[in-house]
Scaffold this motif. Structure first.
Motif, PDB file in Angstrom:
ATOM      1  N   LEU A   1      -5.215   2.245   2.637  1.00  0.00           N
ATOM      2  CA  LEU A   1      -6.174   1.935   1.574  1.00  0.00           C
ATOM      3  C   LEU A   1      -7.399   2.840   1.616  1.00  0.00           C
ATOM      4  O   LEU A   1      -7.981   3.140   0.576  1.00  0.00           O
ATOM      5  CB  LEU A   1      -6.573   0.459   1.640  1.00  0.00           C
ATOM      6  CG  LEU A   1      -5.439  -0.495   1.292  1.00  0.00           C
ATOM      7  CD1 LEU A   1      -5.806  -1.920   1.666  1.00  0.00           C
ATOM      8  CD2 LEU A   1      -5.063  -0.386  -0.176  1.00  0.00           C
TER       9      LEU A   1
ATOM     10  N   THR B   1       0.861  -1.182   0.000  1.00  0.00           N
ATOM     11  CA  THR B   1       0.000   0.000   0.000  1.00  0.00           C
ATOM     12  C   THR B   1       0.898   1.233   0.000  1.00  0.00           C
ATOM     13  O   THR B   1       2.126   1.118   0.068  1.00  0.00           O
ATOM     14  CB  THR B   1      -0.928   0.009   1.227  1.00  0.00           C
ATOM     15  OG1 THR B   1      -0.131   0.036   2.431  1.00  0.00           O
ATOM     16  CG2 THR B   1      -1.835  -1.226   1.244  1.00  0.00           C
TER      17      THR B   1
ATOM     18  N   LYS C   1      -2.213  -0.664   6.948  1.00  0.00           N
ATOM     19  CA  LYS C   1      -2.660  -0.945   5.584  1.00  0.00           C
ATOM     20  C   LYS C   1      -4.099  -0.509   5.373  1.00  0.00           C
ATOM     21  O   LYS C   1      -4.460   0.006   4.315  1.00  0.00           O
ATOM     22  CB  LYS C   1      -2.436  -2.412   5.210  1.00  0.00           C
ATOM     23  CG  LYS C   1      -3.135  -3.427   6.073  1.00  0.00           C
ATOM     24  CD  LYS C   1      -2.689  -4.832   5.702  1.00  0.00           C
ATOM     25  CE  LYS C   1      -2.995  -5.844   6.773  1.00  0.00           C
ATOM     26  NZ  LYS C   1      -2.132  -5.766   7.939  1.00  0.00           N
TER      27      LYS C   1
ATOM     28  N   CYS D   1      -2.904  -0.433  -4.860  1.00  0.00           N
ATOM     29  CA  CYS D   1      -2.093  -1.427  -4.159  1.00  0.00           C
ATOM     30  C   CYS D   1      -1.515  -2.415  -5.162  1.00  0.00           C
ATOM     31  O   CYS D   1      -1.880  -2.425  -6.329  1.00  0.00           O
ATOM     32  CB  CYS D   1      -2.933  -2.182  -3.127  1.00  0.00           C
ATOM     33  SG  CYS D   1      -4.201  -3.237  -3.847  1.00  0.00           S
TER      34      CYS D   1
END
Length: 176
Positions: free
Chosen positions: A81, A46, A77, A87
């Motif tokens: 995100l 990420t 993460k 990603c």
């Protein structure tokens, strides 16, 4: 889908995407001795707030032609995100090394979450759908997943690159 042979220099044929997906459909268990470099670990990358990469192992599934994973939304993460859904997912199998680039979406459809919970449980992780019906819970998970509930993420592939690790070899990039 656009296919680019990255091994023309060596006069090797392009890899076939269906052979990659057939292998993934057969399963990539994380149990030791189940293949890959003694086992299959999926690596998720990420983007941190400063633009640098953050790489971590995740327990992924390949279902319905895409990768799925779970994590807490407050983990590093998960926060990355939420801010930037781009990603990569990488996995090594006996036959090839694969990197998939794309974006993620959090999946809250109750039927889909239940189906994936059953798939993870079948693979040995005793997870279940939580009381909301839209996330997962279990007696344990990877320490980096944070505390439950864990959200389910689907990777929407933009491109993929595979490098064969068995004869005759080859390397191919697909753009979807």
């Amino acid at each position: 889908m656009d296919t680019k042979n990255l091994a023309d220099l060596y006069e090797l044929p392009a890899l076939d995407w269906s052979s990659v997906t057939d292998r993934l459909d057969a399963g990539c268990d994380q149990a030791p001795g189940s293949g890959g470099p003694d086992r299959h670990t999926t690596w998720l990358t990420t983007i941190d707030p400063d633009g640098s990469p953050h790489v971590t192992g995740v327990g992924s599934l390949w279902v319905d032609g895409c990768f799925w994973f779970e994590t807490g939304q407050t983990t590093r993460k998960g926060r990355n995100l939420a801010r930037d859904p781009r990603c990569t997912v990488a996995i090594a199998t006996q036959e090839f090394d694969l990197v998939v680039e794309g974006t993620v979406e959090v999946v809250t459809d109750r039927d889909t979450v239940a189906r994936l919970a059953a798939a993870w449980a079948e693979g040995g992780w005793p997870c279940a759908v939580d009381e909301s019906g839209t996330a997962l819970t279990a007696p344990f998970s990877a320490p980096s997943a944070g505390a439950p509930p864990w959200s389910v993420y689907r990777v929407i592939a933009r491109s993929a690159c595979a490098v064969a690790t068995v004869a005759p070899g080859g390397a191919t990039r697909w753009t979807f």
